[in-house]
Design a protein around this motif. Structure first.
Motif, PDB file in Angstrom:
ATOM      1  N   ALA A  13       0.838  -1.205   0.000  1.00  0.00           N
ATOM      2  CA  ALA A  13       0.000   0.000   0.000  1.00  0.00           C
ATOM      3  C   ALA A  13       0.869   1.250   0.000  1.00  0.00           C
ATOM      4  CB  ALA A  13      -0.933   0.000   1.208  1.00  0.00           C
ATOM      5  N   LEU A  14       1.933   1.235   0.783  1.00  0.00           N
ATOM      6  CA  LEU A  14       2.834   2.386   0.805  1.00  0.00           C
ATOM      7  C   LEU A  14       3.524   2.554  -0.543  1.00  0.00           C
ATOM      8  CD1 LEU A  14       4.472   2.109   4.348  1.00  0.00           C
ATOM      9  CD2 LEU A  14       2.882   3.855   3.529  1.00  0.00           C
ATOM     10  N   GLY A  15       3.890   1.415  -1.140  1.00  0.00           N
ATOM     11  CA  GLY A  15       4.541   1.479  -2.443  1.00  0.00           C
ATOM     12  C   GLY A  15       3.613   2.039  -3.493  1.00  0.00           C
ATOM     13  N   MET A  16       2.351   1.659  -3.441  1.00  0.00           N
ATOM     14  CA  MET A  16       1.363   2.184  -4.388  1.00  0.00           C
ATOM     15  C   MET A  16       1.121   3.667  -4.150  1.00  0.00           C
ATOM     16  SD  MET A  16       0.464  -0.060  -6.590  1.00  0.00           S
ATOM     17  CE  MET A  16      -1.084   0.496  -7.249  1.00  0.00           C
ATOM     18  N   ALA A  17       1.098   4.039  -2.904  1.00  0.00           N
ATOM     19  CA  ALA A  17       0.872   5.458  -2.579  1.00  0.00           C
ATOM     20  C   ALA A  17       2.054   6.280  -3.042  1.00  0.00           C
ATOM     21  CB  ALA A  17       0.654   5.619  -1.082  1.00  0.00           C
ATOM     22  N   ALA A  18       3.253   5.688  -3.021  1.00  0.00           N
ATOM     23  CA  ALA A  18       4.450   6.430  -3.411  1.00  0.00           C
ATOM     24  C   ALA A  18       4.560   6.562  -4.924  1.00  0.00           C
ATOM     25  CB  ALA A  18       5.689   5.726  -2.863  1.00  0.00           C
ATOM     26  N   CYS A  19       3.858   5.729  -5.673  1.00  0.00           N
ATOM     27  CA  CYS A  19       3.928   5.789  -7.133  1.00  0.00           C
ATOM     28  C   CYS A  19       3.287   7.072  -7.626  1.00  0.00           C
ATOM     29  CB  CYS A  19       3.195   4.610  -7.754  1.00  0.00           C
ATOM     30  SG  CYS A  19       4.038   3.044  -7.535  1.00  0.00           S
ATOM     31  N   THR A  20       3.754   7.517  -8.775  1.00  0.00           N
ATOM     32  CA  THR A  20       3.163   8.705  -9.382  1.00  0.00           C
ATOM     33  C   THR A  20       1.786   8.355  -9.915  1.00  0.00           C
ATOM     34  OG1 THR A  20       4.040   8.196 -11.566  1.00  0.00           O
ATOM     35  CG2 THR A  20       5.450   9.489 -10.087  1.00  0.00           C
ATOM     36  N   GLN A  21       1.016   9.363 -10.168  1.00  0.00           N
ATOM     37  CA  GLN A  21      -0.332   9.155 -10.707  1.00  0.00           C
ATOM     38  C   GLN A  21      -0.244   8.466 -12.062  1.00  0.00           C
ATOM     39  OE1 GLN A  21      -3.277   9.642  -9.134  1.00  0.00           O
ATOM     40  NE2 GLN A  21      -4.218   8.667 -10.913  1.00  0.00           N
ATOM     41  N   LYS A  22       0.768   8.845 -12.860  1.00  0.00           N
ATOM     42  CA  LYS A  22       0.946   8.243 -14.172  1.00  0.00           C
ATOM     43  C   LYS A  22       1.209   6.737 -14.037  1.00  0.00           C
ATOM     44  CE  LYS A  22       3.667   8.413 -18.356  1.00  0.00           C
ATOM     45  NZ  LYS A  22       4.816   8.881 -19.063  1.00  0.00           N
ATOM     46  N   ALA A  23       2.057   6.341 -13.101  1.00  0.00           N
ATOM     47  CA  ALA A  23       2.364   4.935 -12.882  1.00  0.00           C
ATOM     48  C   ALA A  23       1.122   4.185 -12.418  1.00  0.00           C
ATOM     49  CB  ALA A  23       3.488   4.785 -11.865  1.00  0.00           C
ATOM     50  N   GLN A  24       0.345   4.825 -11.548  1.00  0.00           N
ATOM     51  CA  GLN A  24      -0.891   4.185 -11.074  1.00  0.00           C
ATOM     52  C   GLN A  24      -1.878   4.007 -12.219  1.00  0.00           C
ATOM     53  OE1 GLN A  24      -2.395   6.406  -7.743  1.00  0.00           O
ATOM     54  NE2 GLN A  24      -0.586   6.007  -6.476  1.00  0.00           N
ATOM     55  N   ASP A  25      -1.983   5.022 -13.098  1.00  0.00           N
ATOM     56  CA  ASP A  25      -2.898   4.941 -14.243  1.00  0.00           C
ATOM     57  C   ASP A  25      -2.465   3.837 -15.205  1.00  0.00           C
ATOM     58  OD1 ASP A  25      -4.383   7.007 -13.211  1.00  0.00           O
ATOM     59  OD2 ASP A  25      -3.530   8.540 -14.537  1.00  0.00           O
ATOM     60  N   GLU A  26      -1.157   3.764 -15.464  1.00  0.00           N
ATOM     61  CA  GLU A  26      -0.648   2.734 -16.363  1.00  0.00           C
ATOM     62  C   GLU A  26      -0.871   1.333 -15.782  1.00  0.00           C
ATOM     63  OE1 GLU A  26       3.383   3.832 -17.166  1.00  0.00           O
ATOM     64  OE2 GLU A  26       2.800   5.438 -18.538  1.00  0.00           O
ATOM     65  N   THR A  27      -0.708   1.203 -14.483  1.00  0.00           N
ATOM     66  CA  THR A  27      -0.953  -0.085 -13.823  1.00  0.00           C
ATOM     67  C   THR A  27      -2.426  -0.463 -13.940  1.00  0.00           C
ATOM     68  OG1 THR A  27       0.860   0.330 -12.278  1.00  0.00           O
ATOM     69  CG2 THR A  27      -0.758  -1.332 -11.649  1.00  0.00           C
ATOM     70  N   ALA A  28      -3.303   0.522 -13.741  1.00  0.00           N
ATOM     71  CA  ALA A  28      -4.743   0.278 -13.862  1.00  0.00           C
ATOM     72  C   ALA A  28      -5.099  -0.103 -15.296  1.00  0.00           C
ATOM     73  CB  ALA A  28      -5.528   1.500 -13.413  1.00  0.00           C
ATOM     74  N   GLN A  29      -4.505   0.582 -16.279  1.00  0.00           N
ATOM     75  CA  GLN A  29      -4.779   0.270 -17.685  1.00  0.00           C
ATOM     76  C   GLN A  29      -4.285  -1.137 -18.035  1.00  0.00           C
ATOM     77  OE1 GLN A  29      -2.917   3.467 -19.810  1.00  0.00           O
ATOM     78  NE2 GLN A  29      -4.608   4.896 -19.456  1.00  0.00           N
ATOM     79  N   ALA A  30      -3.112  -1.478 -17.514  1.00  0.00           N
ATOM     80  CA  ALA A  30      -2.590  -2.822 -17.754  1.00  0.00           C
ATOM     81  C   ALA A  30      -3.523  -3.868 -17.152  1.00  0.00           C
ATOM     82  CB  ALA A  30      -1.192  -2.965 -17.174  1.00  0.00           C
ATOM     83  N   GLY A  31      -4.026  -3.596 -15.962  1.00  0.00           N
ATOM     84  CA  GLY A  31      -4.980  -4.518 -15.326  1.00  0.00           C
ATOM     85  C   GLY A  31      -6.252  -4.649 -16.146  1.00  0.00           C
ATOM     86  N   ASP A  32      -6.726  -3.511 -16.666  1.00  0.00           N
ATOM     87  CA  ASP A  32      -7.925  -3.545 -17.512  1.00  0.00           C
ATOM     88  C   ASP A  32      -7.672  -4.353 -18.794  1.00  0.00           C
ATOM     89  OD1 ASP A  32      -9.271  -2.030 -15.658  1.00  0.00           O
ATOM     90  OD2 ASP A  32      -9.069  -0.138 -16.774  1.00  0.00           O
ATOM     91  N   ALA A  33      -6.507  -4.155 -19.386  1.00  0.00           N
ATOM     92  CA  ALA A  33      -6.169  -4.885 -20.607  1.00  0.00           C
ATOM     93  C   ALA A  33      -6.095  -6.389 -20.337  1.00  0.00           C
ATOM     94  CB  ALA A  33      -4.839  -4.381 -21.178  1.00  0.00           C
ATOM     95  N   ILE A  34      -5.495  -6.743 -19.212  1.00  0.00           N
ATOM     96  CA  ILE A  34      -5.407  -8.165 -18.854  1.00  0.00           C
ATOM     97  C   ILE A  34      -6.806  -8.744 -18.652  1.00  0.00           C
ATOM     98  CG2 ILE A  34      -4.680  -9.765 -17.028  1.00  0.00           C
ATOM     99  CD1 ILE A  34      -2.186  -7.931 -16.684  1.00  0.00           C
ATOM    100  N   ALA A  35      -7.661  -8.007 -17.960  1.00  0.00           N
ATOM    101  CA  ALA A  35      -9.029  -8.479 -17.727  1.00  0.00           C
ATOM    102  C   ALA A  35      -9.785  -8.622 -19.041  1.00  0.00           C
ATOM    103  CB  ALA A  35      -9.757  -7.527 -16.780  1.00  0.00           C
ATOM    104  N   SER A  36      -9.603  -7.659 -19.953  1.00  0.00           N
ATOM    105  CA  SER A  36     -10.275  -7.707 -21.248  1.00  0.00           C
ATOM    106  C   SER A  36      -9.781  -8.900 -22.071  1.00  0.00           C
ATOM    107  CB  SER A  36     -10.027  -6.408 -22.014  1.00  0.00           C
ATOM    108  OG  SER A  36     -10.599  -6.477 -23.299  1.00  0.00           O
ATOM    109  N   ASP A  37      -8.445  -9.093 -22.080  1.00  0.00           N
ATOM    110  CA  ASP A  37      -7.885 -10.236 -22.814  1.00  0.00           C
ATOM    111  C   ASP A  37      -8.399 -11.556 -22.243  1.00  0.00           C
ATOM    112  OD1 ASP A  37      -6.520  -8.483 -24.403  1.00  0.00           O
ATOM    113  OD2 ASP A  37      -4.556  -8.818 -23.467  1.00  0.00           O
TER     114      ASP A  37
END
Length: 118
Positions: A13-37
């Motif tokens: 949780a601390l590591g996620m909080a420390a990530c930039t918003q861009k990194a969090q968005d990219e991680t979320a997009q990657a998760g969405d892509a994986i779910a879609s695939d």
């Protein structure tokens, strides 16, 4: 074990909080892509399974039809063979009857000749 899990969760949780918003968005997009695939893969598997099931059903129906046709042909051939055998037996009986009648007539004629010679 439970303390280790909670500690790992806290660090994540601390590591996620420390990530930039861009990194969090990219991680979320990657998760969405994986779910879609994964969803598309699941749909493709379901479609392929349905097609396979249809093909199996069609092949089974064709096999059943072939078996029924073969059984009908075998029954027809058996009936014809039985008719032919019956005709042969009838012909044999008729020929034997004719031969017996001819033999009887010949015996009678020869008997009459023998009586005439006496």
């Amino acid at each position: 074990m439970r303390k280790l899990f909670i500690a790992s969760l806290a660090i994540t949780a601390l590591g996620m909080a420390a990530c930039t918003q861009k990194a969090q968005d990219e991680t979320a997009q990657a998760g969405d892509a994986i779910a879609s695939d994964a969803a598309h893969a699941g749909d493709a598997i379901a479609t392929d399974a349905a097609h396979a099931g249809d093909a199996i059903a069609t092949d089974a129906a064709r096999a059943g039809d072939s078996i029924a046709t073969g059984a009908d042909r075998a029954a027809d051939a058996t009936a014809k063979a039985a008719r032919d055998a019956g005709n042969v037996i009838e012909g044999t009986v008729n020929a034997a009857g004719d031969a017996a009648a001819a033999a009887g007539a010949k015996i009678k004629a020869e008997t009459e000749k023998a009586k005439a010679n006496d």
